[in-house]
Design an enzyme around this catalytic site. Structure first.
Site, mmCIF file in Angstrom:
data_model
loop_
_atom_site.group_PDB
_atom_site.id
_atom_site.type_symbol
_atom_site.label_atom_id
_atom_site.label_comp_id
_atom_site.label_asym_id
_atom_site.label_seq_id
_atom_site.Cartn_x
_atom_site.Cartn_y
_atom_site.Cartn_z
ATOM 1 N N LYS A 115 0.833 -1.210 0.000
ATOM 2 C CA LYS A 115 0.000 0.000 0.000
ATOM 3 C C LYS A 115 0.866 1.259 0.000
ATOM 4 C CE LYS A 115 -4.042 -1.637 -0.358
ATOM 5 N NZ LYS A 115 -4.659 -2.534 0.585
ATOM 6 N N LYS A 198 -3.166 -11.234 -8.989
ATOM 7 C CA LYS A 198 -4.515 -11.779 -8.757
ATOM 8 C C LYS A 198 -5.571 -10.789 -9.217
ATOM 9 C CE LYS A 198 -5.185 -9.703 -4.258
ATOM 10 N NZ LYS A 198 -6.449 -9.379 -3.694
ATOM 11 N N LYS A 201 -10.260 -5.638 -6.970
ATOM 12 C CA LYS A 201 -11.344 -4.684 -7.231
ATOM 13 C C LYS A 201 -10.876 -3.451 -7.978
ATOM 14 C CE LYS A 201 -14.076 -5.561 -3.187
ATOM 15 N NZ LYS A 201 -13.033 -5.446 -2.162
#
Ligand code: ADP
Length: 334
Positions: A115, A198, A201
């Site tokens: 992040k 992967k 969203k």
């Protein structure tokens, strides 16, 4: 049916459209577990604040994520299905856990490092303490089984540490140890269509299949998925092709998978045919969910009732845990 004694807890952030990774990593197991266990499933709206700068969309995202879960078969009458921010006891437990959470450990968490790389100008404390809030979410119901995808494995380890640490520090067995759960199988990791990482969203939308994608969008994304040029017989399978097989396994019958695998081995595989079968399988799987979710999302009265009912069930369980925790800490002077 008599419910098993283990408590189940899991959550999904309302940061965008649900995708196949969320389905196969999480929601499918929510539905499989809802009859046998006491379950708490949550829309993690507070977690979403760590990355969302723009919160005007939150209301729509929350309603859609709820609708999509219900469209996948989650039954709000069988489980507690609630919004994290409707259960303020979560924040209270989060505060208690912050006292036993060490900064150095949190800074080493791979998801935190990711992040920081993605949003270097917004490295807020919420990002750093994300696993602390997640431990509070789970342990608020003293849950032991947590249906999640592989990406969450490490956060579960942290939640176990906090459960142990709390019990040790305050000398009472308040919290059990929670474990990631997938019916004894390896935790799911649904790969993206471009063979890199992967499905997710917010990142990489052309390589992710969403439960809200139109039939055409599904076909188009799959037709553009990466393959190889049809290697030599027996050559090692590249990741992009292995990913296509993994996706095919999610929606196609055994004999079809075996046929394409044999073609690959023989060096005669036709990726166009394989992608067509994969696309039609995905359309058959996604279209009914998409249609049901749209209807549910438009029923505001129903969704409001679901949220209220879910919050009431979750708060009842949370209150008991908070009392136990406060008592163990010694915050009980009246
Ligand atoms: P996202 O990463 O898409 O924002 P969340 O962090 O809200 O998803 O995770 C919700 C659930 O979906 C978690 O249990 C997570 O493990 C699971 N999940 C997310 N992406 C995948 C994936 N590609 N494969 C398997 N499970 C996944």
């Amino acid at each position: 049916m008599e419910k098993k004694t283990d408590i189940v807890m899991s959550g999904i952030r309302p940061t965008g459209f649900l995708h196949l990774g969320n389905y196969f990593g999480a929601v499918r197991n929510y539905v499989r577990m809802q009859d046998a266990y006491t379950c708490y499933f949550m829309v993690a709206d507070l977690h979403a604040l760590t990355t969302l700068n723009e919160t005007r969309e939150l209301r729509t995202h929350v309603r859609r994520v709820m609708a999509e879960n219900i469209a996948c078969g989650l039954d709000p009458d069988k489980v507690a299905f609630y919004c994290q921010s409707h259960v303020p006891e979560t924040a209270e437990l989060y505060l208690f856990f912050n006292m036993i959470a060490y900064k150095g450990e949190l800074e080493k968490t791979p998801t935190f490092k990711d992040k920081v790389r993605l949003q270097p100008n917004n490295v807020n404390m919420g990002l750093l303490t994300y696993p602390v809030l997640q431990a509070a979410d789970i342990l608020l119901h003293r849950a032991t089984l947590v249906p999640v995808g592989k990406d969450q494995e490490q956060h579960l380890e942290i939640a176990r540490d906090y459960a142990q640490r709390f019990n040790q520090r305050y000398g009472r067995d308040v919290f059990p140890e929670p474990y990631a759960f997938n019916f004894g199988e390896a935790l799911a990791k649904v790969p993206s269509l471009d063979g890199a990482g992967k499905m997710s969203k917010s990142e990489n939308q052309m390589a992710t299949l969403y439960l809200a994608d139109s039939d055409d969008a599904i076909r188009k994304k799959i037709s553009k998925a990466k393959t190889d040029s049809g290697g030599e017989p027996g050559a090692p399978m590249p990741d992009s092709v292995a990913n296509l097989f993994q996706l095919l396994r999610l929606v196609a019958p055994e004999d079809m998978i075996a046929k394409f695998a044999a073609d690959y081995e023989a060096g005669t595989i036709r990726y166009g045919d394989m992608k067509k079968e994969l696309a039609e399988g995905m359309v058959r799987f996604i279209a009914p969910i998409r249609e049901r979710a749209t209807d549910i999302q438009n029923d505001d009265v129903y969704l409001r009732r679901v949220m209220e009912q879910g919050a009431a069930k979750a708060r009842a369980s949370a209150k008991v845990t908070i009392e136990l925790a406060k008592d163990a800490i010694g915050l009980n002077y009246i």
